[in-house]
Design a protein around this motif. Structure first.
Motif, short mmCIF file in Angstrom:
data_model
loop_
_atom_site.label_atom_id
_atom_site.label_comp_id
_atom_site.label_asym_id
_atom_site.label_seq_id
_atom_site.Cartn_x
_atom_site.Cartn_y
_atom_site.Cartn_z
N GLY A 23 -15.58 9.71 -0.51
CA GLY A 23 -14.90 10.97 -0.85
C GLY A 23 -13.42 10.75 -1.11
N SER A 24 -12.77 9.98 -0.24
CA SER A 24 -11.33 9.74 -0.42
C SER A 24 -11.09 9.03 -1.74
CB SER A 24 -10.76 8.86 0.69
OG SER A 24 -11.13 9.35 1.93
N PHE A 25 -11.97 8.12 -2.08
CA PHE A 25 -11.78 7.40 -3.33
C PHE A 25 -11.99 8.33 -4.53
CE2 PHE A 25 -13.27 5.17 -7.03
CZ PHE A 25 -12.27 4.23 -7.19
N ALA A 26 -13.08 9.08 -4.49
CA ALA A 26 -13.49 9.82 -5.69
C ALA A 26 -12.56 10.98 -6.02
CB ALA A 26 -14.92 10.31 -5.54
N ILE A 27 -11.78 11.44 -5.04
CA ILE A 27 -10.97 12.62 -5.32
C ILE A 27 -9.96 12.33 -6.44
CG2 ILE A 27 -9.22 12.17 -3.50
CD1 ILE A 27 -10.62 15.60 -4.28
N GLN A 28 -9.42 11.11 -6.49
CA GLN A 28 -8.50 10.78 -7.59
C GLN A 28 -8.79 9.41 -8.17
OE1 GLN A 28 -4.46 13.03 -6.91
NE2 GLN A 28 -4.51 11.23 -5.62
N ASN A 29 -9.96 8.86 -7.87
CA ASN A 29 -10.31 7.52 -8.32
C ASN A 29 -9.23 6.53 -7.95
OD1 ASN A 29 -12.68 8.42 -9.49
ND2 ASN A 29 -11.63 8.98 -11.37
N ASN A 30 -8.78 6.61 -6.72
CA ASN A 30 -7.64 5.81 -6.32
C ASN A 30 -7.92 5.14 -4.98
OD1 ASN A 30 -5.15 4.76 -5.78
ND2 ASN A 30 -4.04 6.59 -6.37
N ILE A 31 -7.88 3.81 -4.97
CA ILE A 31 -8.22 3.07 -3.76
C ILE A 31 -7.16 3.31 -2.67
CG2 ILE A 31 -7.08 0.90 -4.40
CD1 ILE A 31 -10.53 0.91 -2.89
N ALA A 32 -5.93 3.58 -3.08
CA ALA A 32 -4.87 3.81 -2.10
C ALA A 32 -5.21 5.00 -1.20
CB ALA A 32 -3.54 4.04 -2.81
N ASP A 33 -5.90 5.97 -1.74
CA ASP A 33 -6.28 7.13 -0.94
C ASP A 33 -7.21 6.75 0.20
OD1 ASP A 33 -4.75 8.96 -2.29
OD2 ASP A 33 -6.31 9.52 -3.69
N VAL A 34 -8.00 5.70 0.01
CA VAL A 34 -8.89 5.24 1.09
C VAL A 34 -8.04 4.67 2.22
CG1 VAL A 34 -10.78 3.70 1.70
CG2 VAL A 34 -10.72 4.76 -0.55
N TYR A 35 -7.02 3.91 1.87
CA TYR A 35 -6.14 3.34 2.91
C TYR A 35 -5.42 4.46 3.65
CZ TYR A 35 -6.88 -0.77 -0.04
OH TYR A 35 -7.44 -1.78 -0.79
N VAL A 36 -4.95 5.44 2.89
CA VAL A 36 -4.26 6.57 3.51
C VAL A 36 -5.19 7.27 4.49
CG1 VAL A 36 -3.39 8.90 3.06
CG2 VAL A 36 -2.62 7.00 1.65
N MET A 37 -6.44 7.45 4.08
CA MET A 37 -7.42 8.12 4.94
C MET A 37 -7.56 7.38 6.26
SD MET A 37 -10.86 7.76 5.96
CE MET A 37 -11.61 6.66 4.76
N LEU A 38 -7.72 6.06 6.18
CA LEU A 38 -7.95 5.30 7.42
C LEU A 38 -6.68 5.27 8.27
CD1 LEU A 38 -9.85 3.69 9.12
CD2 LEU A 38 -9.28 1.65 7.84
N ALA A 39 -5.53 5.09 7.62
CA ALA A 39 -4.28 5.04 8.38
C ALA A 39 -4.05 6.34 9.13
CB ALA A 39 -3.11 4.75 7.43
N LEU A 40 -4.20 7.45 8.41
CA LEU A 40 -4.01 8.74 9.08
C LEU A 40 -5.11 8.99 10.10
CD1 LEU A 40 -2.66 11.12 6.32
CD2 LEU A 40 -1.48 10.15 8.28
N GLY A 41 -6.27 8.41 9.87
CA GLY A 41 -7.35 8.53 10.84
C GLY A 41 -6.95 7.92 12.18
N LEU A 42 -6.32 6.74 12.11
CA LEU A 42 -5.89 6.10 13.35
C LEU A 42 -4.77 6.90 14.01
CD1 LEU A 42 -6.07 2.36 12.25
CD2 LEU A 42 -7.80 3.79 13.37
N VAL A 43 -3.84 7.40 13.18
CA VAL A 43 -2.79 8.27 13.70
C VAL A 43 -3.42 9.48 14.39
CG1 VAL A 43 -0.91 9.85 13.05
CG2 VAL A 43 -1.05 7.59 12.02
N GLY A 44 -4.43 10.05 13.71
CA GLY A 44 -5.08 11.23 14.26
C GLY A 44 -5.79 10.93 15.57
N TYR A 45 -6.38 9.75 15.68
CA TYR A 45 -7.09 9.40 16.92
C TYR A 45 -6.12 9.24 18.08
CZ TYR A 45 -10.20 7.06 20.17
OH TYR A 45 -10.94 6.75 21.27
N VAL A 46 -5.05 8.50 17.82
CA VAL A 46 -4.03 8.35 18.87
C VAL A 46 -3.45 9.72 19.21
CG1 VAL A 46 -1.79 7.34 19.43
CG2 VAL A 46 -3.49 6.00 18.17
N GLY A 47 -3.15 10.48 18.15
CA GLY A 47 -2.60 11.82 18.35
C GLY A 47 -3.50 12.67 19.23
#
Lengths: 516, 328, 154
Positions: free
Chosen positions: A403-427
């Motif tokens: 889903g993160s990829f397909a929203i803009q066909n952009n691999i960077a969005d996948v990294y953003v998703m995971l990075a914020l995911g870890l932030v969200g978990y710690v948060g």
């Protein structure tokens, strides 16, 4: 009138009914999968409608739009991840109820509320479009600024445990929202010379990351103690029982639907925050606000009635002015133009039969939500309650990636998703909930845009600050903000003064904690 | 029960094998001798959101392109940073002509100038064909006291910064147009950028700004609500033939968003020419031209060489204006 | 409470950094981030101050007691899973979307294996995942024409 009558007959044609049903079903499926959104569904399907007759195309896309916004509630209820941004407020009570084993009950509530909300929205669309669209134009930069400030006061409502932490979350969201190109001078902010961050943080990957990844990790952490993500309880006669409960509070349904429609009409605000504003109001009006967040049926009702009403709301400025009220509506605008239909007066004269057919198809789509939603909802809740965590957790992560990829066909969005995911978990482990962060992220760019545009307008007029405080809608919004910000305090005072009365009043409908 | 499972497993295995086999076949084909371009599907990247003007044009072009190329043309959207993300990707992609992208002027010229790292340079992209312009016009509200461009400029000169002008963003075509007008007229406007054409029109229609720089299609759509003072074409614009151009009124510049197609700079010459031919065929189709003009676009048939020269000319012009006005 | 203190201090540093970084931008570009950064610092200071109040200490004592009884989350698996997830996303481009997903998925399922799952159960789970993921990739790639990275394999 003949145009209207003809439109009704056209909608009732079996092929159109079939297309509506298909659209709603497909929409629900897309909306229900975390990461796949209404905007994406419509954008991906527009090319398929290219060769279709214009009525068929619109009827299908309208069905998808309604279905997807509703379908977002499934993921919200079952795995605490809004399936579409519109369903954020649904997670607050929907997931809490599901954890108690009443996932299907929550879905039934969401279904009824969505259908009612959707119908109220279409009512406004059919009968009040032109005046409402004109009114929406009164929203200029200062009004948008105050609307977002008002929106931020919702944080106090959705973080009952610690207001300070809620506000901190909101500030983090606002700050994340400033990454990327600044709206006025075009500075590239906080990108650290990377190209990917130039564009800023896209909402959908952030949303998936902050909500979904922590939930996955939570499932993983506790998988030895529970077999499935949420327990399952069989429930009979659910529709009738839930309907009886909901029918006791017609005002809640109506108010939430109207709020959703109005927020949906204001271009740019859209259904994304309609659910939250309406949730906020429901908590404020309620006599027992402390029950919200623990699986209150009222909370689900407020959120879901409102976001589906926002669907029709977002079409009001689209059809009358050619201005989309929400991202999915922007894609629909493209579809209209592809069919040679230019929004505006022409749509209601030259193309009136098509336009009214489209509007009536939304009536049918919202009615079709009930049977289709109940059926698919039961299936969805059975799947999630039946899958072992060892399968569910990796699978949900897979969906987040795709889903993160397909929203803009952009691999960077996948990294953003995971990075914020870890932030969200710690948060989450330290008490910073995803709700306020995402709210800040959604409102941040709108807020800044309104602020700096107003400053420029004020400078041009020679009165830099007056512009914020002298316009009538602004003053109303400031009033609402003040009331909303100080409400918790007022409510506490009121409660202290009349504890007996408060307790004696009707309780909000909360499922009793049988597990506890 | 177990029968059913076996069937399932077989099905899965078959699926996996098919997928791998299909892929290997593709690989083999790709690895073999150079085949005439194009021998497989072409990705047509639109650097903006679905539903926007670039997207609509591409959707109309697709069928014609597929006929001209004889292979599938797949439209994919890669929005972000005003198109920069897609162009940065294109600049880094294999220069084989199987990834082509829409390119917009002035975006591809301004972004590398004003951003510390846009991810690409204007020269990284090889322009192939220019097919369309959306002219930009200047308008005031229908009830405005200003009736001509001269009126408005005179007022703006007398009251510096007083006139607010709505437009679609910072460093966009609209922004450039207001800068050019300020540069040539010595008047001082307050430009209020929005996050796109639609919100900019909303701001103006709601009376929150005094004037607007808008794309021709928005001008055509909302002409009842406004007085259009000037348009940025060289000759009168077909859909608004009573609106004078900026040039006619003594301001020697054109304003518009030009749309064309581009490839990575090292793409082989014969591939560039093949793409040029395909777009030329589509752009000369009278039906396509009529449909596009009805939507408020100005259509062109400009090939690779002329297009490259045009970009160079525009680049010099933009650098002059931005430097003079202290934006660089 | 030690947690909260750490959070507050981290966020104060974060806010100050954002404030300083914004100094480089134009007046209207830094206004909003700086106001928000300031708000973040002030709010974090409030959070920091709260950790020193008597009420907070009492709450902490209650929480400690509660924690002793609570189930212990399996943080080792979380750590491992995070590593696999990171590898998953980083391998999407070099290996291809499908290949990377299958590998990472299988690894994750094996890692997450619980005590009552035998080898057959694990294989069944992997198989189910493979079927579902392949179906998704096919729908996205072929029907919807989403250009998922193909990489070295697929």
């Amino acid at each position: 009138m003949p145009a209207v009558l003809q439109a009704v007959l056209t909608v009732l044609h079996p092929l159109n009914l079939f297309l509506i049903g298909t659209g709603v079903t497909a929409g629900i499926a897309v909306g229900a999968l975390p990461g796949l959104t209404a905007t994406m569904a419509i954008a991906l399907l527009v090319p398929f409608t290219f060769g279709m007759n214009v009525v068929h195309a619109l009827v299908l896309l309208g069905g998808i739009y309604c279905g997807a916004i509703y379908g977002g509630s499934y993921a919200a209820i079952l795995i605490n991840t809004p399936g579409t941004p519109a369903a954020i407020a649904t997670t607050f009570d929907g997931f809490a109820l599901a954890r108690k084993g009443h996932a299907y009950r929550a879905i039934v509530v969401a279904t009824i509320a969505s259908a009612v909300g959707g119908l109220v929205g279409v009512f406004f669309l059919l009968f009040l479009s032109p005046p409402l669209a004109r009114a929406s134009l009164r929203f200029g930069p200062p009004e948008f600024f105050w609307l977002t400030v008002f929106g931020l006061t919702i944080i106090a409502t959705i973080s009952p445990k610690s207001t300070v932490k809620g506000l901190i979350g909101g500030a983090i969201g606002l700050l994340i929202g400033t990454i990327g190109i600044s709206p006025i001078e075009g500075n590239v902010r906080f990108a650290f010379r990377t190209v990917a961050l130039q564009n800023g943080i896209t909402l959908i990957p952030a949303l998936i990351g902050l909500f979904c990844v922590p939930e996955i990790l939570d499932m993983i952490a506790s998988r030895h103690h529970r077999e499935t993500a949420i327990p399952y309880r069989s429930q009979r006669h659910m529709l009738r029982r839930v309907w009886r409960l909901m029918a006791r509070k017609p005002m809640l349904l109506l108010r939430s639907s109207v709020i959703g429609t109005i927020i949906g009409i204001v271009p740019g605000a859209g259904a994304n925050i309609a659910g939250m504003v309406s949730y906020n109001e429901a908590v404020r009006v309620s006599r027992q606000p402390e029950k919200f967040g623990e699986g209150s049926i009222d909370g689900i009702t407020a959120a879901e009635a409102s976001n589906n009403a926002g669907v029709a709301g977002s079409l009001v400025p689209l059809l009358t002015l050619g201005i989309p009220g929400a991202p999915p509506a922007a894609v629909l605008l493209g579809a209209l133009l592809l069919k040679g239909m230019r929004p505006g007066a022409e749509l209601f004269t030259v193309h009136a039969p098509i336009t009214y057919t489209f509007m009536f198809s939304l009536v049918i789509a919202n009615i079709a939500l009930l049977p289709l939603g109940l059926m698919l909802g039961k299936a969805a809740s059975k799947v999630v309650t039946g899958l072992p965590i060892t399968l569910l957790a990796p699978l949900v992560f897979f969906l987040s990636v795709i889903g993160s990829f397909a929203i803009q066909n952009n691999i960077a969005d996948v990294y953003v998703m995971l990075a914020l995911g870890l932030v969200g978990y710690v948060g989450r482990r330290v008490g910073l909930q995803p709700g306020p962060i995402v709210l800040g992220l959604i409102l941040g760019s709108m807020c800044e845009q309104g602020l700096v545009q107003s400053i420029l307008m004020g400078r041009a007029a020679g009165t830099p600050l007056a512009i914020f405080f002298t316009r009538p809608i602004s003053i109303i919004l400031i009033g609402l903000t003040v009331v909303s910000a100080f409400w918790p305090m007022l409510a506490r005072m009121r409660q202290r003064r009349t504890p007996a009365i408060a307790a004696a009043h009707t309780h909000p409908i909360v499922e009793e904690k049988r597990d506890a | 029960m177990s029968r059913k499972k076996t069937v399932w497993r077989l099905g899965v295995a078959l699926l996996v094998i098919l997928a791998i086999a299909g892929q290997t076949a593709l690989f083999a084909a790709g690895a073999g001798e150079e085949r005439a371009y194009p021998s497989r599907a072409i990705n047509y990247v639109i650097p903006f959101d679905a539903g926007g003007q670039s997207d609509i044009t591409a959707q109309y072009q697709r069928a014609g392109l597929e006929r001209a190329f004889g292979v599938d043309v797949v439209i994919r959207h890669q929005p972000g940073a005003g198109g920069a993300l897609a162009w940065a990707d294109l600049a880094r992609s294999r220069a084989d002509g199987y990834t082509i992208a829409g390119n917009n002027i002035p975006h591809i010229i301004i972004q590398p100038l004003v951003r510390e790292n846009a991810g690409y340079a204007t020269e990284d992209l090889r322009p192939v064909y220019l097919f369309q312009t959306t002219p930009i016009g200047l308008a005031v509200a229908a009830n405005s006291p200003h009736n001509t461009l001269a009126d408005l400029i005179e007022y703006a000169r007398a009251n510096p910064g007083r006139v607010t002008v709505s437009g679609s963003g910072t460093h966009s075509g609209h922004h450039l147009a207001i800068l050019q007008l300020e540069y040539l007229s010595d008047a001082d406007f307050t430009y209020i950028p929005a996050t796109g054409a639609a919100p900019s029109v909303t701001n103006f229609l709601g009376g929150h700004t005094e004037a607007i720089l808008a794309n021709s299609d928005d001008l055509v759509q909302h002409q009842q609500a406004m007085k259009i003072l000037a348009i940025g074409t060289t000759e009168r614009f077909h859909a608004l033939s009573d609106v004078p151009t900026f040039m006619e009124q003594g301001y020697d510049f054109t304003a518009g968003i030009d749309r064309g197609v581009t490839v990575a700079k090292d793409t082989p010459e014969d591939v560039v020419r093949a793409i040029e031919r395909a777009f030329d065929t589509v752009s000369r189709d009278p039906e396509f031209v009529a449909e596009m003009e009805a939507l408020g676009f100005e259509m062109h048939q400009i090939g690779a060489d002329e297009y490259a020269a045009y970009i160079e000319r525009k680049q010099r012009e933009i650098i002059t204006v931005l430097t003079e006005l202290g934006e660089l | 409470m030690r947690n909260n203190r750490l959070v507050a201090l981290t966020l104060i540093a974060f806010g100050l950094f954002a404030w300083l970084e914004s100094q480089r931008y134009g007046a209207l570009s830094r206004l909003f981030p700086q106001v928000v950064a300031l708000a973040l610092v002030v709010l974090s200071l409030v959070l920091l101050a709260q950790t020193f109040t008597a009420r907070a200490r009492r709450a902490e004592a209650v929480r400690r007691e509660g924690r002793a009884e609570a189930e212990k989350p399996d943080l080792r698996s979380v750590g491992l899973s995070v590593l696999i997830m990171i590898a998953w996303t980083l391998l999407l481009e070099p290996l291809g979307f499908w290949t990377a997903s299958l590998l990472a998925f299988a690894l994750l399922v094996v890692t997450l294996r619980t005590r009552d799952q035998d080898a057959a159960a694990v294989w069944k789970t992997v198989l189910a995942g493979v079927v579902l993921m392949t179906a998704f990739v096919l729908v996205f790639r072929i029907t919807l024409r989403v250009p998922l990275p193909t990489g070295l394999f697929w």
